[in-house]
Structures are given as C-alpha cells and as structure tokens.
Design a protein around this motif. Structure first.
Motif, PDB file in Angstrom:
ATOM      1  N   GLN A 116       0.893  -1.214   0.055  1.00 34.29           N
ATOM      2  CA  GLN A 116       0.057  -0.006   0.273  1.00 34.29           C
ATOM      3  C   GLN A 116       0.723   1.298  -0.017  1.00 34.29           C
ATOM      4  N   ILE A 117       0.319   2.347  -0.543  1.00 36.48           N
ATOM      5  CA  ILE A 117       1.374   3.598  -1.086  1.00 36.48           C
ATOM      6  C   ILE A 117       1.187   4.179   0.730  1.00 36.48           C
ATOM      7  N   ILE A 118       2.313   4.533   1.351  1.00 32.92           N
ATOM      8  CA  ILE A 118       2.324   5.388   2.521  1.00 32.92           C
ATOM      9  C   ILE A 118       2.883   6.570   2.097  1.00 32.92           C
ATOM     10  N   ALA A 122      15.493  21.799  -7.948  1.00 29.67           N
ATOM     11  CA  ALA A 122      16.872  22.660  -8.023  1.00 29.67           C
ATOM     12  C   ALA A 122      17.740  22.262  -7.062  1.00 29.67           C
ATOM     13  N   ALA A 123      19.082  21.888  -7.513  1.00 36.26           N
ATOM     14  CA  ALA A 123      20.252  21.623  -6.548  1.00 36.26           C
ATOM     15  C   ALA A 123      20.048  20.251  -6.260  1.00 36.26           C
ATOM     16  N   GLY A 124      19.293  19.182  -7.119  1.00 35.77           N
ATOM     17  CA  GLY A 124      19.059  18.012  -6.971  1.00 35.77           C
ATOM     18  C   GLY A 124      18.288  17.710  -5.559  1.00 35.77           C
ATOM     19  N   GLY A 125      17.398  18.340  -5.258  1.00 35.10           N
ATOM     20  CA  GLY A 125      16.438  18.249  -4.112  1.00 35.10           C
ATOM     21  C   GLY A 125      15.419  17.083  -4.414  1.00 35.10           C
ATOM     22  N   THR A 126      14.950  16.436  -3.087  1.00 35.74           N
ATOM     23  CA  THR A 126      13.785  15.864  -3.144  1.00 35.74           C
ATOM     24  C   THR A 126      12.947  16.019  -2.122  1.00 35.74           C
ATOM     25  N   VAL A 127      11.503  16.304  -2.293  1.00 36.92           N
ATOM     26  CA  VAL A 127      10.442  16.306  -1.274  1.00 36.92           C
ATOM     27  C   VAL A 127       9.731  15.006  -1.055  1.00 36.92           C
ATOM     28  N   ALA A 128       9.551  14.957   0.273  1.00 36.31           N
ATOM     29  CA  ALA A 128       8.889  13.641   0.713  1.00 36.31           C
ATOM     30  C   ALA A 128       7.493  14.107   1.148  1.00 36.31           C
ATOM     31  N   ARG A 129       6.516  13.458   0.973  1.00 33.85           N
ATOM     32  CA  ARG A 129       4.965  13.544   1.292  1.00 33.85           C
ATOM     33  C   ARG A 129       4.695  12.323   1.764  1.00 33.85           C
ATOM     34  N   ASP A 130       3.644  12.449   2.968  1.00 29.57           N
ATOM     35  CA  ASP A 130       2.834  11.353   3.142  1.00 29.57           C
ATOM     36  C   ASP A 130       1.719  10.746   2.107  1.00 29.57           C
ATOM     37  N   SER A 131       0.961   9.936   2.624  1.00 28.55           N
ATOM     38  CA  SER A 131      -0.172   9.529   1.673  1.00 28.55           C
ATOM     39  C   SER A 131      -1.328  10.531   1.526  1.00 28.55           C
ATOM     40  N   ASN A 132      -1.334  11.531   2.442  1.00 26.97           N
ATOM     41  CA  ASN A 132      -2.210  12.752   2.262  1.00 26.97           C
ATOM     42  C   ASN A 132      -1.729  13.820   1.481  1.00 26.97           C
ATOM     43  N   GLY A 133      -0.464  13.731   1.222  1.00 30.34           N
ATOM     44  CA  GLY A 133       0.193  14.985   0.607  1.00 30.34           C
ATOM     45  C   GLY A 133       0.808  15.831   1.553  1.00 30.34           C
TER      46      GLY A 133
END
Length: 68
Positions: free
Chosen positions: A13-15, A23-34
């Motif tokens: 299941q997607i969590i 920009a600058a090789g970044g990543t943003v993490a979000r939960d299943s509710n956004g």
C-alpha cells in the motif's frame, strides 16, 4: 524533469512519495495525504524534516523520513 517515486509498506500500500528533480538535486517527501514530511538536498548531502530541522547530515535520503 520532475520524477515521483512511491513508497509502499509491506502490504504494497502506498504510504507516501518522493518527488525528485528539484533545483540543486533536491527531493521532497510527502505522506499518503500529501503533507510534506521533509526534504533532502544532494548538493549539501542533508535531509531535513517538515520543520526544517536536520535529520541527517551525511545522506540525502528522504526514505529516512517515513516511519516504518
């Protein structure tokens, strides 16, 4: 180019998800509710939580932000 990868639990299941290609090789993490869980920076090699506090100073891995 933005790329979204989904994080799944043991029941497949997607969590949450991580969006990379910022920009600058970044990543943003979000939960299943956004809701934003945090960010990583490849440039600085860090991971920060949603409040901006450092959670890792030696790796840019948003998977550490998901509570397994």
């Amino acid at each position: 180019m933005l790329k979204t990868e989904y994080v799944r639990d043991g029941k497949y299941q997607i969590i949450g998800n991580g969006t990379s290609g910022l920009a600058a090789g970044g990543t943003v993490a979000r939960d299943s509710n956004g809701k934003i869980l945090g960010r990583s920076s490849e440039l600085f090699g860090t991971t920060r939580d949603a409040k901006g506090s450092l959670t890792s100073t030696n790796q840019a891995d948003v998977n550490t932000l998901f509570n397994w």
